[in-house]
Design a protein around this motif. Structure first.
Motif, short mmCIF file in Angstrom:
data_model
loop_
_atom_site.label_atom_id
_atom_site.label_comp_id
_atom_site.label_asym_id
_atom_site.label_seq_id
_atom_site.Cartn_x
_atom_site.Cartn_y
_atom_site.Cartn_z
N MET A 31 0.85 -1.19 0.00
CA MET A 31 0.00 0.00 0.00
C MET A 31 0.88 1.23 0.00
SD MET A 31 -2.89 1.31 2.72
CE MET A 31 -1.69 1.58 4.01
N GLU A 32 0.66 2.10 -0.97
CA GLU A 32 1.40 3.34 -1.03
C GLU A 32 0.60 4.44 -0.37
OE1 GLU A 32 2.26 4.11 -5.07
OE2 GLU A 32 3.59 2.38 -5.32
N ALA A 33 1.30 5.39 0.22
CA ALA A 33 0.63 6.52 0.84
C ALA A 33 -0.06 7.36 -0.24
CB ALA A 33 1.64 7.37 1.60
N VAL A 34 -1.25 7.89 0.11
CA VAL A 34 -2.00 8.71 -0.84
C VAL A 34 -1.35 10.08 -0.91
CG1 VAL A 34 -4.24 9.68 -1.39
CG2 VAL A 34 -4.10 7.46 -0.28
N ARG A 35 -0.98 10.47 -2.10
CA ARG A 35 -0.34 11.77 -2.28
C ARG A 35 -1.32 12.70 -3.00
NH1 ARG A 35 3.67 7.97 -3.47
NH2 ARG A 35 5.46 8.01 -2.05
N THR A 36 -2.17 13.35 -2.24
CA THR A 36 -3.09 14.32 -2.82
C THR A 36 -2.33 15.60 -3.13
OG1 THR A 36 -3.74 15.06 -0.62
CG2 THR A 36 -5.09 13.36 -1.65
N ALA A 325 -9.05 -1.42 2.77
CA ALA A 325 -9.13 -2.65 1.98
C ALA A 325 -7.83 -3.44 2.01
CB ALA A 325 -9.52 -2.32 0.54
N PHE A 326 -6.72 -2.83 2.41
CA PHE A 326 -5.43 -3.52 2.48
C PHE A 326 -5.30 -4.38 3.74
CE2 PHE A 326 -4.54 -0.22 -0.57
CZ PHE A 326 -3.58 -0.76 -1.41
N TYR A 327 -6.17 -4.19 4.72
CA TYR A 327 -6.02 -4.85 6.02
C TYR A 327 -6.98 -6.03 6.14
CZ TYR A 327 -3.37 -0.68 7.13
OH TYR A 327 -2.43 0.33 7.13
N PRO A 328 -6.75 -6.90 7.12
CA PRO A 328 -7.61 -8.09 7.26
C PRO A 328 -9.05 -7.70 7.58
CG PRO A 328 -5.58 -8.33 8.54
CD PRO A 328 -5.62 -6.91 8.08
N ASN A 329 -9.94 -8.50 7.05
CA ASN A 329 -11.36 -8.33 7.34
C ASN A 329 -11.79 -9.50 8.23
OD1 ASN A 329 -14.01 -7.33 7.15
ND2 ASN A 329 -14.48 -8.85 5.58
N ILE A 330 -12.28 -9.17 9.42
CA ILE A 330 -12.66 -10.20 10.40
C ILE A 330 -14.17 -10.16 10.58
CG2 ILE A 330 -12.35 -11.04 12.73
CD1 ILE A 330 -9.64 -9.67 12.76
N ASN A 331 -14.80 -11.30 10.37
CA ASN A 331 -16.25 -11.40 10.49
C ASN A 331 -16.58 -12.54 11.43
OD1 ASN A 331 -18.99 -12.64 9.52
ND2 ASN A 331 -18.98 -10.53 8.77
N LEU A 332 -17.45 -12.26 12.39
CA LEU A 332 -17.90 -13.28 13.33
C LEU A 332 -19.32 -13.68 12.99
CD1 LEU A 332 -16.61 -11.80 16.72
CD2 LEU A 332 -15.50 -13.51 15.26
N SER A 333 -19.56 -14.99 12.97
CA SER A 333 -20.92 -15.48 12.72
C SER A 333 -21.19 -16.65 13.64
CB SER A 333 -21.09 -15.90 11.26
OG SER A 333 -20.21 -16.96 10.93
N ALA A 334 -22.45 -16.78 14.02
CA ALA A 334 -22.88 -17.87 14.90
C ALA A 334 -24.27 -18.33 14.49
CB ALA A 334 -22.87 -17.41 16.36
N TYR A 335 -24.55 -19.56 14.80
CA TYR A 335 -25.88 -20.08 14.48
C TYR A 335 -26.33 -20.99 15.60
CZ TYR A 335 -23.49 -24.44 13.22
OH TYR A 335 -22.75 -25.58 13.26
N ALA A 336 -27.64 -21.11 15.73
CA ALA A 336 -28.25 -22.02 16.71
C ALA A 336 -29.61 -22.42 16.19
CB ALA A 336 -28.38 -21.33 18.07
N GLY A 337 -29.97 -23.69 16.41
CA GLY A 337 -31.26 -24.15 15.93
C GLY A 337 -31.47 -25.61 16.26
N VAL A 338 -32.43 -26.19 15.58
CA VAL A 338 -32.76 -27.61 15.80
C VAL A 338 -32.84 -28.30 14.44
CG1 VAL A 338 -33.95 -27.28 17.99
CG2 VAL A 338 -35.21 -26.98 15.85
N GLN A 339 -32.55 -29.59 14.45
CA GLN A 339 -32.60 -30.37 13.22
C GLN A 339 -32.88 -31.82 13.58
OE1 GLN A 339 -28.96 -31.30 10.91
NE2 GLN A 339 -29.96 -30.14 9.24
N ARG A 371 -4.09 -0.98 -4.98
CA ARG A 371 -3.27 0.22 -5.07
C ARG A 371 -3.84 1.19 -6.09
NH1 ARG A 371 0.99 -2.23 -5.62
NH2 ARG A 371 1.28 -2.17 -7.88
N SER A 372 -4.33 0.69 -7.20
CA SER A 372 -4.93 1.55 -8.23
C SER A 372 -6.23 2.18 -7.73
CB SER A 372 -5.19 0.75 -9.50
OG SER A 372 -3.98 0.27 -10.06
N GLN A 373 -7.00 1.40 -6.96
CA GLN A 373 -8.22 1.97 -6.39
C GLN A 373 -7.90 3.11 -5.43
OE1 GLN A 373 -10.27 -1.36 -4.63
NE2 GLN A 373 -11.18 -2.02 -6.56
N LEU A 374 -6.85 2.92 -4.64
CA LEU A 374 -6.45 3.98 -3.71
C LEU A 374 -5.98 5.22 -4.47
CD1 LEU A 374 -5.99 4.83 -0.79
CD2 LEU A 374 -3.74 3.77 -0.90
#
Length: 485
Positions: A31-36, A325-339, A371-374
């Motif tokens: 990731m390069e620094a944004v140079r505005t 967008a360069f850093y990790p994306n952490i998502n927590l999910s849980a489920y509970a039910g009957v089967q 990088r291009s998006q940034l």
């Protein structure tokens, strides 16, 4: 350490190690620094010019209904109807609602999500598969019901920054809706002023046509008496035809202006036919005067400047989204039910199922896409800043131009009055000479036409005064101060 405690600590240790590894890898991401490159200009730092510096700073900012200063109830009704019914304004209002809805969608990404599902299906189980008797080779129902929940931790603020940009878009849409209102009101007032001028010119053209007819009658009488040539008669007939053409052109302009006013008001052309002659009267007092601290306060009164300022804020937030967008994306999910197989045991305690599913993702190789998006967001930010700077320059230019026109019209009014007085004096002398038998009627009538022409010019100058008032009110932002970031 016993085996149970060791088995409990291992998943946590592995998860922590994995998270640390991902963060380390994120630090290595290219990731390069944004140079505005652009910087917002300060309105106070611009040279406002001698027209603005010379203006008196003792006027109030325009009121929301600034057109009411022209004291014409029909105009007030036309503008009021337009602000309520004009389709273009409703389009702008729909864009505000659309921006609010999109912000609501973006806000949902910052909150936990909970879903519920239930399903049941009847199936014949193979007798040669893993399902044991008595289900093997027979039909049976399989039922399940579950509740799932997920939450994006948003450790790097990507979702929050996206929400900030979406809320900025709401502010942009609101400012643009106000700009549409100001533009519409200004267009109606300017067309109405032109309609008023055309009525005055129509009166003058009718008087001029009557005078031309008198000149033609006199020329024909003189020709019959042998005192004038046929060329003199033909010349007067030409001027009479020109006068009729001028009158027809004015009537055409009046009809077109009525249609335009009806359209601007959100009505059909038939409503334009009901528009009566304008009766405009601008109260004097603050022509050429400006509110104090004009450059700084103008930023909040001009909806176009406010919209551009919010665009800068939105572009800045999107740079943060692109960086996250360069850093990790952490998502927590849980489920509970009957089967269960069959409905009889669906609510049995042994049918309960539950689980937790943490998910971690990190872009490692995107072939330069991130990088291009940034870089793209940095370029969009620079563009928004420069557009903001251009809006400030344009706003001050419009104010200065309105003041130049106002000051010029003051001089033109004095000159027009002087020209009318001179023409009237010439007319008096021509009439005196005609009564004394020292000149013919053509000279007297020509002098009357000169007076009519000068009065037309005086009416044009008076119309410019009303139009310049409209231009100044528009340049000052129309009376509503909007929120700046």
């Amino acid at each position: 350490m016993n085996r149970q405690r060791l088995s409990a600590l291992l998943p946590a240790t592995i998860s922590a190690s994995l998270l640390g590894l991902l963060v380390l890898l994120a630090g290595c991401a290219p990731m390069e620094a944004v140079r505005t490159q652009a910087q917002p200009v300060s309105a106070a730092a611009l040279d406002t010019g001698k027209a603005i510096r010379a203006a008196r700073a003792d006027a109030e900012w325009p009121t929301e209904h600034w057109w009411e200063a022209l004291h014409d109830s029909q105009l007030n009704r036309l503008v009021g109807n337009a602000l309520e019914q004009q389709p273009t304004l409703k389009i702008a209002q729909a864009r505000v609602r659309q921006a609010e809805a999109l912000a609501g969608i973006t806000r949902a990404a910052t909150l936990p999500r909970v879903d519920a599902s239930a399903s049941a299906d009847r199936e014949r189980y193979s007798a040669n598969s893993t399902v044991p008797p008595p289900l093997a080779g027979n039909y049976a129902w399989k039922a399940s019901a579950a509740v799932t929940a997920s939450y994006d931790l948003d450790l790097w603020g990507r979702n929050r920054l996206a929400l900030s940009a979406a809320l900025d878009e709401v502010q942009i849409a609101s400012a643009e809706a106000q700009l549409a209102r100001l533009t519409l009101a200004s267009s109606i007032v300017r067309n109405y002023v032109q309609l008023s001028l055309q009525y005055t010119l129509h009166d003058s053209a009718q008087q001029s046509l009557a005078q031309r007819q008198r000149l033609l009658d006199i020329s024909r009488q003189r020709h019959q008496a042998g005192l004038a040539s046929e060329l003199d008669v033909r010349s007067m007939e030409t001027t009479l035809a020109a006068g009729r053409r001028e009158l027809e052109q004015i009537e055409e302009s009046m009809a077109l202006l009525r249609n335009q006013l009806a359209a601007l008001s959100g009505k059909g052309p038939g409503d334009g036919d009901t528009i009566a002659r304008p009766v405009l009267a601008l109260a004097t007092g603050h022509e050429g005067a400006l509110p104090p601290q004009l450059p700084a306060e103008l930023l909040g009164h001009r909806p176009d400047i406010v919209a551009q300022r919010w665009r800068i804020e939105a572009a800045s937030a999107r740079i943060g989204v692109a960086q996250a967008a360069f850093y990790p994306n952490i998502n927590l999910s849980a489920y509970a039910g009957v089967q269960s197989l069959g409905f009889s045991h669906l609510l049995d305690g042994h049918s309960v199922m539950a689980g937790v599913t943490p998910a971690i993702s990190l872009p490692l190789f995107e072939a330069g896409r991130l990088r291009s998006q940034l870089q793209e967001q940095g370029a969009l930010y620079d563009g928004a800043v420069e557009q903001y700077n251009a809006s400030i320059v344009q706003a001050l230019t419009e104010v200065a131009n309105a003041l130049v026109r106002i000051n010029s019209v003051h001089e033109q009014q004095a000159l027009a009055s002087q020209a009318v007085n001179v023409a009237k004096r010439q007319q008096q002398l021509a009439e005196q000479a005609y009564r004394a038998g020292l000149s013919d009627a053509q000279t007297a009538i020509s002098a009357q036409l000169t007076v009519l022409n000068e009065q037309q010019q005086q009416a044009v100058v008076a119309s410019k005064q009303l139009e310049n008032y409209t231009l100044l009110m528009t340049a000052l932002g129309g009376g509503i101060k909007l929120e700046l970031p």
